[in-house]
Design a protein around this motif. Structure first.
Motif, PDB file in Angstrom:
ATOM      1  N   GLN A   1       0.820  -1.208   0.000  1.00  0.00           N
ATOM      2  CA  GLN A   1       0.000   0.000   0.000  1.00  0.00           C
ATOM      3  C   GLN A   1       0.855   1.259   0.000  1.00  0.00           C
ATOM      4  N   MET A   2       2.139   1.143   0.382  1.00  0.00           N
ATOM      5  CA  MET A   2       3.095   2.248   0.257  1.00  0.00           C
ATOM      6  C   MET A   2       4.408   1.654  -0.223  1.00  0.00           C
ATOM      7  N   THR A   3       4.920   2.168  -1.328  1.00  0.00           N
ATOM      8  CA  THR A   3       6.092   1.582  -1.960  1.00  0.00           C
ATOM      9  C   THR A   3       7.299   1.569  -1.034  1.00  0.00           C
ATOM     10  N   GLY A   4       8.167   0.612  -1.249  1.00  0.00           N
ATOM     11  CA  GLY A   4       9.370   0.522  -0.428  1.00  0.00           C
ATOM     12  C   GLY A   4      10.235  -0.645  -0.855  1.00  0.00           C
TER      13      GLY A   4
ATOM     14  N   ILE B   1      -1.451   8.264   0.551  1.00  0.00           N
ATOM     15  CA  ILE B   1      -2.654   7.434   0.607  1.00  0.00           C
ATOM     16  C   ILE B   1      -3.847   8.224   0.099  1.00  0.00           C
ATOM     17  N   THR B   2      -4.757   7.568  -0.608  1.00  0.00           N
ATOM     18  CA  THR B   2      -5.961   8.230  -1.115  1.00  0.00           C
ATOM     19  C   THR B   2      -7.145   7.942  -0.201  1.00  0.00           C
TER      20      THR B   2
ATOM     21  N   LEU C   1      -8.100   4.494   1.811  1.00  0.00           N
ATOM     22  CA  LEU C   1      -8.389   4.520   3.246  1.00  0.00           C
ATOM     23  C   LEU C   1      -9.721   3.841   3.548  1.00  0.00           C
ATOM     24  N   SER C   2     -10.693   3.998   2.671  1.00  0.00           N
ATOM     25  CA  SER C   2     -11.996   3.380   2.902  1.00  0.00           C
ATOM     26  C   SER C   2     -11.874   1.858   2.915  1.00  0.00           C
ATOM     27  N   VAL C   3     -10.983   1.305   2.067  1.00  0.00           N
ATOM     28  CA  VAL C   3     -10.744  -0.133   2.070  1.00  0.00           C
ATOM     29  C   VAL C   3     -10.033  -0.537   3.357  1.00  0.00           C
ATOM     30  N   MET C   4      -9.037   0.254   3.734  1.00  0.00           N
ATOM     31  CA  MET C   4      -8.261  -0.076   4.928  1.00  0.00           C
ATOM     32  C   MET C   4      -9.129  -0.109   6.178  1.00  0.00           C
ATOM     33  N   LEU C   5     -10.105   0.789   6.254  1.00  0.00           N
ATOM     34  CA  LEU C   5     -10.944   0.887   7.444  1.00  0.00           C
ATOM     35  C   LEU C   5     -12.271   0.148   7.308  1.00  0.00           C
ATOM     36  N   GLY C   6     -12.567  -0.339   6.103  1.00  0.00           N
ATOM     37  CA  GLY C   6     -13.812  -1.058   5.896  1.00  0.00           C
ATOM     38  C   GLY C   6     -15.043  -0.184   5.993  1.00  0.00           C
TER      39      GLY C   6
ATOM     40  N   GLY D   1      -4.003  16.286   2.208  1.00  0.00           N
ATOM     41  CA  GLY D   1      -3.951  16.824   0.859  1.00  0.00           C
ATOM     42  C   GLY D   1      -4.419  15.784  -0.138  1.00  0.00           C
ATOM     43  N   ARG D   2      -4.273  16.081  -1.396  1.00  0.00           N
ATOM     44  CA  ARG D   2      -4.691  15.140  -2.435  1.00  0.00           C
ATOM     45  C   ARG D   2      -3.720  13.956  -2.472  1.00  0.00           C
ATOM     46  N   GLY D   3      -4.195  12.801  -2.046  1.00  0.00           N
ATOM     47  CA  GLY D   3      -3.371  11.608  -2.091  1.00  0.00           C
ATOM     48  C   GLY D   3      -2.329  11.502  -1.003  1.00  0.00           C
ATOM     49  N   GLU D   4      -2.425  12.315   0.055  1.00  0.00           N
ATOM     50  CA  GLU D   4      -1.452  12.207   1.128  1.00  0.00           C
ATOM     51  C   GLU D   4      -2.025  12.749   2.431  1.00  0.00           C
TER      52      GLU D   4
END
Length: 250
Positions: free
Chosen positions: A98-101, A170-171, A175-180, A202-205
């Protein structure tokens, strides 16, 4: 063996018995994991074990189309492939980036061989699996009993524990998926938390501005699993470093 391995960037590898680490090192390699890279697929055989050094992976449970929810987060404190430690070779849930690394990765076969050859590796990793299980059970409790603002504050804190700096890419949809929950609920919760001066959305973060304030807002939902991780595995004493070199994902 990759001559440029830095096993200190993953908190589990850093705690391995030296003999166990020596068993894995010839088979470990560096990789860079792009957004949405699948690490495990529900119902399928686990082919690789990843030890993240930066970025974040999400364990996501699915009921049916459009009914996904995150049940666990894995960062530089952990690993994928918990089922292998427990003697299974099949993934229960999807796991993706969900976050690149970057991460260190090993094929499942030499990893299982190391588990069988060592008297110490499996017992140590079972302590991590237990800590991860505690995290997922807390998530179930909190998702059932806490307000969305509390849940979002906890989730932001858990991400903040696992990333370098205070900026989370994060968008709202993700976030809606992450929190259900539905996306409009996430948007309102972000506005509430931002209105208190705890974050900047902000937008996407999302930028964390006041960590202590988030802990207070989480209303007791954050801290339990983190304390259990420290009890079982010890303190996480250094933050990972981001490496710019990208290598292909297996």
């Amino acid at each position: 063996m990759d001559l440029h391995l830095d096993t200190n960037k993953n908190a589990l590898l850093r705690r391995f018995d030296p003999a166990d680490l020596d068993r894995l090192k010839p088979h470990l390699r560096n990789t860079f994991l792009d957004l949405r890279t699948p690490l495990e697929n529900a119902g399928q055989k686990i082919e690789y074990v990843y030890f993240p050094c930066s970025g974040l992976a999400s364990m996501v449970a699915k009921k049916d189309r459009g009914a996904d929810a995150e049940v666990g987060i894995i960062g530089f404190e952990g690993m994928t492939g918990s089922a292998l430690v427990m003697g299974d070779d099949q993934a229960t849930h999807d796991c993706f980036i969900q976050m690149t690394g970057e991460a260190l990765v090993i094929d499942a076969s030499p990893f299982k061989a190391a588990l069988d050859a060592s008297n110490t590796l499996r017992p140590f990793l079972m302590r991590y699996v237990h800590a991860f299980h505690i995290q997922t059970t807390y998530t179930a409790l909190i998702n059932a009993r806490c307000k969305i603002e509390d849940r979002l504050a906890r989730w932001l804190l858990m991400c903040d524990d696992r990333v370098v700096g205070n900026r989370l890419v994060i968008t709202h949809q993700y976030l809606s998926v992450m929190l259900g929950v539905r996306r409009p609920g996430v948007t309102v919760a972000l506005q509430v938390i931002e209105g208190r001066g705890l974050i900047k959305a902000g937008r996407g973060e999302v930028v964390i501005r006041d960590r202590k304030g988030l802990i207070d807002l989480a209303n007791g939902s954050y801290g339990g699993p983190e304390a259990e991780y420290r009890r079982l595995l010890g303190e996480i004493d250094i933050q990972p470093q981001i490496v710019s070199q990208r290598e292909p994902t297996p």
